[in-house]
Design an enzyme around this catalytic site. Structure first.
Site, PDB file in Angstrom:
ATOM      1  N   CYS A 286     -22.166  29.342  33.397  1.00 45.57           N
ATOM      2  CA  CYS A 286     -22.283  29.436  34.855  1.00 45.57           C
ATOM      3  C   CYS A 286     -23.710  29.124  35.277  1.00 45.57           C
ATOM      4  O   CYS A 286     -24.583  28.910  34.436  1.00 45.57           O
ATOM      5  CB  CYS A 286     -21.877  30.825  35.347  1.00 45.57           C
TER       6      CYS A 286
ATOM      7  N   CYS B  79     -26.606  31.069  33.760  1.00 41.87           N
ATOM      8  CA  CYS B  79     -27.101  30.617  32.448  1.00 41.87           C
ATOM      9  C   CYS B  79     -28.200  29.573  32.644  1.00 41.87           C
ATOM     10  O   CYS B  79     -29.264  29.641  32.016  1.00 41.87           O
ATOM     11  CB  CYS B  79     -25.968  30.012  31.620  1.00 41.87           C
TER      12      CYS B  79
ATOM     13  N   CYS C 289     -47.907   7.244   1.675  1.00 44.02           N
ATOM     14  CA  CYS C 289     -46.879   6.522   2.456  1.00 44.02           C
ATOM     15  C   CYS C 289     -45.887   7.509   3.057  1.00 44.02           C
ATOM     16  O   CYS C 289     -45.561   7.441   4.250  1.00 44.02           O
ATOM     17  CB  CYS C 289     -46.116   5.550   1.556  1.00 44.02           C
TER      18      CYS C 289
ATOM     19  N   ASP D  78     -24.008  44.442  -3.834  1.00 44.47           N
ATOM     20  CA  ASP D  78     -22.838  45.101  -3.257  1.00 44.47           C
ATOM     21  C   ASP D  78     -21.949  45.541  -4.423  1.00 44.47           C
ATOM     22  O   ASP D  78     -22.075  45.022  -5.535  1.00 44.47           O
ATOM     23  CB  ASP D  78     -22.112  44.104  -2.343  1.00 44.47           C
TER      24      ASP D  78
END
Length: 809
Positions: free
Chosen positions: A21, A24, A92, A503
């Site tokens: 919108c 934003c 280069c 984990d």
């Protein structure tokens, strides 16, 4: 202030995504205008485009992009890989990189001398691909878009053939001149020397084609470099060989018709060019070998597939296979694409993906990957991923990206090589002046020899190749062991790791638990109890929920309709079945809902001390029973943890499971420090706490809930058998579901960094020692040329030792 008042102000246009919108657009405008260096900013919502006036001396386009992204929006960028021709040294590559990064509309450009390519991120609305290629050509080099990997391999082969032809022609013309040079040494007086070879005009005839036909590439390169305000290896070669050639030509002309013997250096210029070409030939071959990881991976692909089309079996090229095709795979054949088994039972060799030699059993519903080998059974698969979407294609993409990326350690070499040539030219001039006026006053010959030696022995090539060739070889070798580094920076950072956080489920354990126990409160009906919890858990996506459902389904118990289901992160689930409110989860969940569980806690602890995960169940606020699932530890986890400890790396287990279960698993594999009952959003916070203690942390996980922690850690490692989200968030992907890969990845980082440091040391030492020796007159020009030519080769060959590294797992 407007653009007319400030001549430094430039305009850039960025394509923006994510705006919904006018608010934003206004937000982005305000955010940009507040930035120092931004004169004006206008955001058009309809066009999804921003126009920004900014002072490039105060702020960069990259900073503007970051601001937009920080505000929660995206910036449209295109990424292309270009094949670069004509580069001779690190100077280069640096010049092209700097030239591209100065262009408006380019976010980032990196040039890799070893791979002879450039990766460019740019805004197509502001700069086109043809503009970028024209810029490279204006800098004096060739460029074209890389179409595919085979094209690059063909280009390398063509380059090697071209270098070989040039060297052979140069050698044919130079050998007679080398013969005359050898004949001048006192200890070689016994060698026969044809008189015609001593004629200056004959030597001129042999030297001229080498200098101006074979060596013309150096003149072109030097001209283009100087034209663009910089200097490279070509400048050094041209200055050195031209000095020798034209001084010899001058001597030939002034002694013509006299009885004087001219001092000639035709052999010096010709032999120098020939030796440099030989060095370039070896370098091209060695660089080709450093890309062998890509060649091997590409060679794994099947060429055809046997598919079912219109009820008929047809063998078609791999490129014609589409998602949804039914493919027949016979025993011993390569599986053409990624897919799902719809018929058949077999074992598949997936070592090309994981490095694991033991075949993996496959049955209906199993996922198979393209280029793996069907060992013993016939099967039908349904294609789910083809072309660039297959696992192998993604691996090739990751390896290519890593090999083309720059490690932070390369910045030092880049800075030095950028100023190196002008410094060397200055030293050469000082050397010439010192010799002709102080050391051997009035004598041109020794002054010229010393100057030429300084010019030709110093070359930044070795510096420029030191890091990228090691990165290429290291990442390629790691890929063969199923370890995918997403960039050179991660390969470098991994060797600093002193703490590994793992984990539990799916990482330390197999992640394939089973429903092992259930206990009911007095007076409860078993079938009703299991039906209620099975109905609720069937709504959950949690792996343990699926295990419970599977275990109850085996008993043939029917499930019921569930209302108001809710997953409570880190605690459990709840829902309503037949008007009864059911809770399944942790102690905390029960306590938060005022369920009395004091009497059952001893039983729960017994299960947890055995490494089982126990979950409490309540119906309508009353404790009803308990279910327990058990996950088995991977066979390799204990040895892997031990290896990490032997490397003086602290290992911590981080899990959402309860403390007793987590500690039981930790004790089994040798992990002393366990952080348990951590909610998914808290995992990243735990990583930050460790980092605040000054630790360099690697996080290893496999689930969606691990993604934030993987992103926060210094190095995120995703187990390749895990989710796509975890793999995307990680810096390193471990294709094997084996914790030994953690130690292997860190070990590969250590070995690669040691190799890079060796290369940089020898590159620096070579020039630090070689230039003074050459300036002191202790090196003949042709010896200096040979040393220069082989310095780059030695660096590349040292890097290639990484391709023979053996890991311990």
């Amino acid at each position: 202030m407007n653009q007319e008042q400030n001549p430094n102000v430039k305009e850039t246009s960025l394509q923006i995504t994510g705006m919904t919108c006018a608010a934003c657009a206004n937000r982005i405008e305000r955010g940009l205008k507040k930035m120092p260096g931004v004169e004006n900013a206008h955001v058009n919502l309809a066009l999804e485009k921003s126009t920004i006036d900014f002072d490039p001396n105060k702020i960069s386009v990259k900073e503007l992009e970051k601001k937009i992204e920080d505000l929660g929006y995206g910036v449209v960028k295109e990424k292309k890989e270009l094949v670069i021709t004509g580069m001779t040294c690190a100077a280069c590559a640096n010049r092209i990189e700097k030239g591209l990064n100065k262009m408006s509309g380019i976010s980032n450009a990196t040039v890799n001398l070893a791979l002879e390519n450039a990766t460019v991120e740019f805004h197509p609305s502001e700069v086109s691909l043809s503009d970028i290629i024209q810029r490279i050509e204006k800098l004096g080099y060739g460029a074209h878009v890389k179409e595919n990997d085979q094209e690059e391999l063909d280009y390398r082969a063509q380059e090697i053939r071209k270098q070989k032809s040039k060297f052979i022609i140069a050698a044919i013309f130079s050998l007679p001149l080398l013969w005359t040079m050898v004949g001048h040494f006192p200890f070689t007086s016994f060698i026969y020397m044809p008189k015609f070879l001593m004629n200056p005009w004959v030597q001129l005839a042999f030297a001229t084609p080498v200098q101006f036909i074979i060596g013309w590439q150096f003149y072109v390169g030097a001209y283009k470099a100087l034209k663009n305000g910089s200097a490279n290896m070509d400048v050094l070669v041209v200055l050195g060989t031209s000095a020798a050639y034209f001084y010899s030509l001058y001597q030939t002309l002034i002694t013509f018709g006299t009885h004087m013997h001219p001092e000639l250096y035709f052999e010096t210029s010709a032999v120098l060019i020939t030796l440099i070409l030989l060095g370039k030939l070896f370098e091209a071959k060695a660089k080709g070998r450093s890309s062998e990881a890509i060649k091997k991976l590409m060679g794994l692909q099947a060429k055809t597939a046997l598919v079912l089309r219109d009820g008929v079996e047809k063998e078609i090229p791999l490129a014609e296979v589409v998602v949804g095709d039914i493919i027949f795979v016979k025993p011993g054949e390569k599986i053409p694409v990624d897919g799902e088994v719809i018929e058949g039972i077999t074992a598949v060799d997936e070592s090309m993906l994981t490095g694991e030699s033991i075949p993996v059993d496959k049955t209906v519903g199993s996922i198979v990957y393209g280029s793996t080998i069907n060992k013993n059974g016939f099967m039908k698969i349904k294609a789910t991923k083809v072309g660039r979407d297959t696992a192998l294609a993604q691996i090739i993409k990751i390896v290519e990206a890593a090999q083309g990326s720059k490690a932070p350690i390369q910045r030092l070499a880049d800075r030095i090589s950028g100023i190196f040539v002008p410094i060397v030219v200055g030293i050469a001039i000082i050397t010439f002046i010192a010799w002709i006026f102080i050391i051997t006053p009035g004598e041109v010959t020794p002054a010229l020899e010393a100057m030429i030696s300084v010019l030709v022995i110093a070359c930044p090539c070795a510096l420029g190749l030191a890091t990228p060739t090691s990165i290429m070889a290291g990442t390629g070798r790691a890929a063969e062991f199923g370890i995918l580094f997403k960039g050179g920076e991660y390969l470098e950072q991994a060797h600093h790791i002193d703490t590994v956080v793992v984990d539990k489920t799916g990482t330390v354990t197999k992640g394939e638990p089973e429903l092992t126990d259930f206990s009911l409160a007095e007076g409860e009906d078993e079938e009703t109890f299991l039906s209620l919890i099975g109905s609720i858990e069937k709504q959950s996506e949690h792996p343990l929920a699926q295990v419970i459902v599977k275990g109850i389904e085996k008993k043939g118990i029917a499930f019921r309709e569930v209302q108001a289901f809710e997953a409570i992160p880190g605690m459990g689930v709840k829902g309503s079945v037949d008007g009864k409110e059911v809770l399944i989860g942790t102690r905390r969940l029960m306590q938060n809902n005022h369920v009395e569980i004091a009497d059952v806690l001893p039983l729960m602890e017994q299960f947890e001390q055995k490494g089982k995960t126990a979950m409490l169940v309540s119906i309508d606020g009353k404790y009803t029973g308990l279910v327990a699932v058990s996950d088995t530890v991977k066979d390799t986890s204990k040895r892997a943890i031990q290896r990490l400890k032997e490397m003086d790396i602290e290992v911590i287990m981080l899990t959402g499971d309860n403390e007793r279960t987590a500690k039981a698993i930790g004790e089994e594999v040798g992990i002393n420090q366990v952080i348990a009952e951590v909610l998914p959003e808290q995992k990243a916070e735990e990583i930050k706490k460790l980092q605040n203690e000054g630790k360099k942390v690697a996080m290893v996980g496999d689930g969606i809930n691990d993604a934030p922690a993987l992103a926060v850690a210094d190095i995120g490692m995703a187990i390749g058998t895990g989710t796509d989200v975890a793999i995307a968030a990680a810096d390193i992907t471990l294709m094997r579901g084996d914790l030994n890969s953690i130690a292997d990845a860190i070990l590969m980082s250590h070995k690669t960094m040691r190799n890079i440091k060796q290369n940089l040391f020898w590159a620096f030492a070579y020039n630090t020692i070689g230039i003074p020796i050459a300036a002191a007159g202790f090196l003949a020009p042709w010896v200096a040329g040979a040393a220069m030519a082989f310095s780059s080769v030695s660096v590349v060959l040292n890097a290639l030792r990484l391709q023979r590294v053996k890991l311990n797992s």
